[in-house]
Write an enzyme that holds these catalytic residues in place. Structure first.
Site, PDB file in Angstrom:
ATOM      1  N   GLU A 127       0.849  -1.193   0.000  1.00 30.29           N
ATOM      2  CA  GLU A 127       0.000   0.000   0.000  1.00 30.29           C
ATOM      3  C   GLU A 127       0.885   1.245   0.000  1.00 30.29           C
ATOM      4  OE1 GLU A 127      -2.815   0.363   3.219  1.00 30.29           O
ATOM      5  OE2 GLU A 127      -3.725   2.123   2.316  1.00 30.29           O
ATOM      6  N   ALA A 268       2.100  -0.389  10.791  1.00 27.01           N
ATOM      7  CA  ALA A 268       1.763  -1.762  10.427  1.00 27.01           C
ATOM      8  C   ALA A 268       0.924  -1.748   9.165  1.00 27.01           C
ATOM      9  CB  ALA A 268       0.980  -2.424  11.556  1.00 27.01           C
ATOM     10  N   MET A 269       0.667  -2.948   8.626  1.00 24.78           N
ATOM     11  CA  MET A 269      -0.076  -3.038   7.366  1.00 24.78           C
ATOM     12  C   MET A 269      -1.007  -4.248   7.392  1.00 24.78           C
ATOM     13  SD  MET A 269      -0.688  -1.855   4.400  1.00 24.78           S
ATOM     14  CE  MET A 269      -1.950  -2.650   3.417  1.00 24.78           C
ATOM     15  N   GLU A 270      -2.245  -3.986   6.964  1.00 27.29           N
ATOM     16  CA  GLU A 270      -3.329  -4.945   7.120  1.00 27.29           C
ATOM     17  C   GLU A 270      -3.439  -5.978   6.000  1.00 27.29           C
ATOM     18  OE1 GLU A 270      -3.726  -1.594   6.402  1.00 27.29           O
ATOM     19  OE2 GLU A 270      -5.383  -1.290   5.008  1.00 27.29           O
ATOM     20  N   GLU A 304      -5.304  -2.927  12.693  1.00 28.50           N
ATOM     21  CA  GLU A 304      -5.036  -3.747  11.494  1.00 28.50           C
ATOM     22  C   GLU A 304      -6.043  -4.888  11.395  1.00 28.50           C
ATOM     23  OE1 GLU A 304      -3.138  -2.197   9.628  1.00 28.50           O
ATOM     24  OE2 GLU A 304      -2.177  -0.958  11.166  1.00 28.50           O
TER      25      GLU A 304
END
Ligand code: B3K
Ligand code: ZN
Length: 886
Positions: A127, A268-270, A304
């Protein structure tokens, strides 16, 4: 690096994608000096469009094309074109298969976007537009595809190979390499794709969903961190249950994985089923992480996880809609944190953050609406406005519709749009359907930038027992926007009697009175609310719980503020009254400091703090909030043109005066709290967190008195604490004190003990970078030479350069401009390595208009120097372009 200026991308130019990708089959061959990525894309002409076949334009950056086949036939060089951004070719059939192979160099990727290496492991960040750095693709969120992913790598170095979904096959080759194939049954946009390969250990648990399915939960970390995962695992289980209970949302895959990596641009990244976290946002145990860090882990794990519905199952049509997933998900995670901890304290923290940072963004050159109309570089739009103001907009809807109707709206939104890529309008439309309300005017919150101002005046007529509130709203011009229309502003309020009781609220024309508080909907530029049967002159309690993200002005006297701080029945507004009182007292001192070194401070602040400290039944969490003065950043925002050094000095002066005046009661209270802490094993739960926060705050005040007895106490707390919350607070007190020998000794001991733990060392760095004692720049320059520092690691950059420029007011804003020149040097250096971080870390300089002319000039010199320093990334170019226009 670029040669031409990046172009503006406009929301109004949105078009449906020409082609869709039904299936995406990826194979990664990971090696030390390169990686090969094979992509087999099953594609078709978008059936919503006509059947003519326009050229297919795929996104791709920094890729070396090795092979390309259309429907099994290799394409000749004449049949496609490759530029630094695109691969273009001409399909000949409505349905077709495109195979490509590209070569990339993850080991040299310092941007930390796409596929890169962090501490020896491979990981990804896609993203917003990172997938195009992995393979040629339609890298836009409205192209959703079913993914299978096979990863080949050396088995010894990379025993763990992960991607989204479920593992469906695996094997070993003769040459010491192995492979795993993953399949994700849910269609997803490419930005949710992830791959991880490394030598990782995992903590495992299970969660049984509300429909009885068992989900495997795994947190993967480097082996030395295996003892720091339990808090994140507990948080995960709590938020999974909470989302079922509060929103009826159940997890949908059989496995949920979290991976911690050290080099990460944000928190963080989902990614679907495979969240990747900055290790600072997942690892936590008492000895190494503060209470604040524990709470951050809890809220980011939840954030997340919540994206699985608000973001993944229902995603964004385009990046202008980013707040659709981010604003809503932040709102959800704040609700969760409020439920797990204290709702008033959580609200105070969120509002402080919003007003200090988002209001500054809204008042500066980067101001943009919650749904921007245009951007150059989308990475620059992961902002406080999209996230925090976006969450406030959802919160206002929640306030206007009420809990039950809001929940129906959320249910309808998820049901209507499951599996789709949609817009903020679709979210609002679901809320309109369930409420029957017309939210057209409310939607101005999405399109108009800037922080609205509410000016409230009142009058009371004892003869007729009527009380009138006159409300005026306005919104300042922002870049490209003038003449704003009135917003819908929910104004939560109560009227207090002289005893502090809430008076009944009956508007003219109403036949019954409401008890307690109510929410007025302010919709006009000027509006009056007339209350009847008001038996005495009331004191209004306005904008309770900060019911809208606005700047409110009401002319309270200082005695009113003292009264509200002690008696308002809304906890948030008690705190707010104290903040306004402290602010006025500090502002008085700022003015006096130009005339004298010995200003006179309004004694009411000491008196009310004394009374609060004596109040035994006051919740320690609230007392700690009441005793904290507004931050320097917040005070700066209250001025048209702020003198940062005078503001810092005045705030210090007031803090010191309070410390001397309240030394005795503070000492008694501190000793009692410290005793309890010594007797109580560490638990990261609300009541203990509140105790430690108050204890540490009192210690910080007490250390201002330079009392040797207290110094001993502080050194002792530093040495014997069984937890990082007490230890780090004591260290910060020492480092900010004149006791340099003790500070040096403590820093040395701390570094010896934690040298192997990079996240703890980040705290060691930032305590020093933020220390408001002389020679700050020298100290920071020295820190950059420390072996544990690396400019390639975003956490280190934030800990040293970020802490210095955001928190160290006297040194960063030094009269000679040296702090600004330092930041500019680092921005230039970083831009060549990691443009996203460069474009973020520059932000204190972009706020130049907020300062006095001397500081403005010094900041502008540096902004111009950066602009002329050579080729800039699109990220930095956009920020400079906007900052220098103003
Ligand atoms: N969605 C990500 C942010 C991605 C930022 C890319 N530059 C994390 C989050 O908001 O949950
Ligand atoms: Zn998010």
């Amino acid at each position: 690096m670029r040669t031409e200026h990046p172009k503006m991308i406009k929301l109004s130019a949105y078009r449906l994608p020409d082609y869709l990708i039904e299936e995406t089959h990826l194979t990664f061959e990971l090696h030390e000096s390169y990686a090969l990525v094979h992509a087999r894309l099953v594609m078709q002409r978008n059936p919503s469009l006509d059947t003519h076949l326009p050229p297919l334009v795929l996104d791709g950056q920094k890729l070396e094309l090795i092979d390309i086949n259309l429907n099994g036939e290799r394409l000749s060089a004449m049949e496609y074109t490759v530029t630094d951004k695109h691969l273009t070719l001409q399909p000949t059939t409505i349905e077709f298969e495109l195979d490509t192979t590209v070569r990339i160099e993850p080991q040299n990727n310092t941007e930390l976007e796409g596929l890169y290496k962090s501490s020896g492991m491979f990981c990804t960040q896609c993203e917003a537009e990172g997938f195009r750095k992995i393979t040629y693709y339609l890298d836009r969120p409205d192209v959703m595809s079913r993914f299978t992913t096979t990863i080949f790598a050396d088995k010894q170095n990379y025993p763990i190979l992960l991607s989204n979904g479920n593992p469906i096959a695996q094997g070993e080759d003769d040459d010491g390499r192995h492979w795993v194939t993953w399949e994700d049954p849910f269609k997803k946009p490419a930005y949710l794709f992830a791959v991880v390969a490394g030598d990782l250990w995992c903590v495992e648990d299970t969660f049984t969903t509300m429909s009885g399915r068992e989900v495997a939960l795994r947190i993967y970390v480097e082996p030395e961190n295996i003892d720091k995962c339990q808090h994140a695992m507990n948080s995960l289980k709590k938020c999974m249950r909470w989302d079922e209970e509060k929103y009826g949302r159940e997890y949908d895959l059989d496995i949920f994985m979290v991976v911690a990596v050290n080099d990460f641009n944000m928190g963080a990244m989902e990614n679907k089923g495979l969240n990747i976290f900055n290790s600072s946002c997942v690892l936590a145990k008492a000895e190494t992480a503060t209470d604040a860090a524990h709470q951050r882990v809890e809220s980011i794990v939840a954030h997340e996880y919540f994206h699985n519905w608000s973001g993944n199952r229902v995603t964004c049509r385009d990046w202008f809609q980013l707040s659709l997933k981010e604003g809503f998900t932040v709102f959800r995670d704040t609700q969760f944190s409020a439920d797990m901890n204290s709702d008033v304290v959580k609200r105070i923290e969120d509002v402080s953050y919003l007003r200090t940072h988002q209001f500054a963004e809204d008042a500066g050159p980067m101001a943009h609406p919650v749904r921007p109309a245009e951007y150059m570089e989308i990475s620059n739009f992961y902002t406080l406005t999209i996230y925090e103001k976006g969450a406030e907009v959802v919160r206002m809807l929640h306030t206007l519709l009420g809990e039950a109707v809001f929940r129906q709206g959320a249910d309808l939104y998820f049901e209507r749009h499951d599996g789709q890529a949609v817009t903020c309008d679709d979210f609002i439309a679901a809320m309109e359907t369930v409420s029957g309300m017309d939210l057209t005017q409310f939607k101005l919150w999405y399109s108009q930038a800037g922080t609205p101002r509410l000016v409230i005046t009142d009058s009371y007529d004892a003869a007729t027992q009527t009380y009138c509130l006159q409300v005026k709203q306005s919104c300042p011009d922002t870049p490209d926007q003038t003449d704003k229309k009135p917003f819908v502003i929910p104004l939560r309020m109560a009227l207090l009697s002289q005893q502090g009781q809430s008076l009944p609220l009956q508007l003219q024309g109403e036949s019954i009175a409401m008890k307690g508080e109510r929410v007025l909907a302010v919709t006009e530029a000027e509006q009056s609310f007339i209350f009847q049967k008001v038996t005495e002159q009331p004191l209004p309690s306005l904008l309770r719980s900060f019911s809208a993200p606005v700047i409110m002005e009401y002319n309270y006297s200082r005695d009113d503020l003292v009264f509200l701080l002690q008696h308002d029945t809304d906890g948030f507004n008690r705190w707010e009254a104290g903040q306004q009182l402290s602010l006025q007292v500090i502002e008085d001192v700022v003015g006096q400091l130009y005339e004298t070194d010995e200003p006179m401070m309004d004694s009411r602040l000491v008196e009310v703090f004394t009374a609060l400290l004596a109040q035994d039944d006051l919740d320690p969490a609230m007392l700690a909030e009441f005793l904290s003065l507004p931050s320097t950043g917040y005070i700066i925002e209250q001025y048209e043109q702020a003198d940062p050094l005078a503001i810092h000095q005045a705030r210090e002066y007031v803090s010191n005066q309070l410390a001397y005046a309240l030394k005795e009661p503070m000492r008694v209270r501190y000793d009692a709290l410290r005793k309890t802490s010594l007797e109580t094993p560490y638990v990261a739960q609300a009541s203990d967190i509140a105790r430690r926060r108050l204890q540490n705050m009192l210690l910080a005040y007490l250390m201002r008195t330079n009392d040797l007895d207290i110094l001993d106490e502080c050194v002792d707390q530093f040495g014997v604490a069984d937890n990082m919350t007490e230890r780090l607070a004591a260290l910060a007190c020492l480092v900010n004190s004149p006791f340099t020998d003790e500070a040096q000794e403590a820093l040395k001991r701390f570094a010896e003990r934690f040298s192997e733990d990079p996240i703890v060392m980040d705290q060691w760095f930032s305590v020093q970078a933020a220390a408001v004692v002389p020679s700050g720049l020298e100290r920071v320059t020295h820190l950059l030479e420390h072996p544990a520092f690396s400019i390639k690691n975003p956490n280190k950059v934030r800990a040293v350069i970020g802490a210095f420029s955001m928190q160290n007011t006297p040194n960063f804003h030094a009269e000679d401009g040296s702090g600004y020149a330092f930041l500019a040097d680092k921005v230039i250096e970083l831009d060549a390595l990691n443009p996203q971080i460069a474009a973020r870390i520059i932000s204190p300089l972009t706020r130049w208009q907020r300062y006095d002319l001397h500081h403005q000039e010094l900041m502008l010199v540096q902004l111009k120097r950066i602009k002329n320093s050579g080729e800039l990334s699109a990220d930095l170019f956009e920020v400079l372009e906007k900052s220098l226009v103003a």
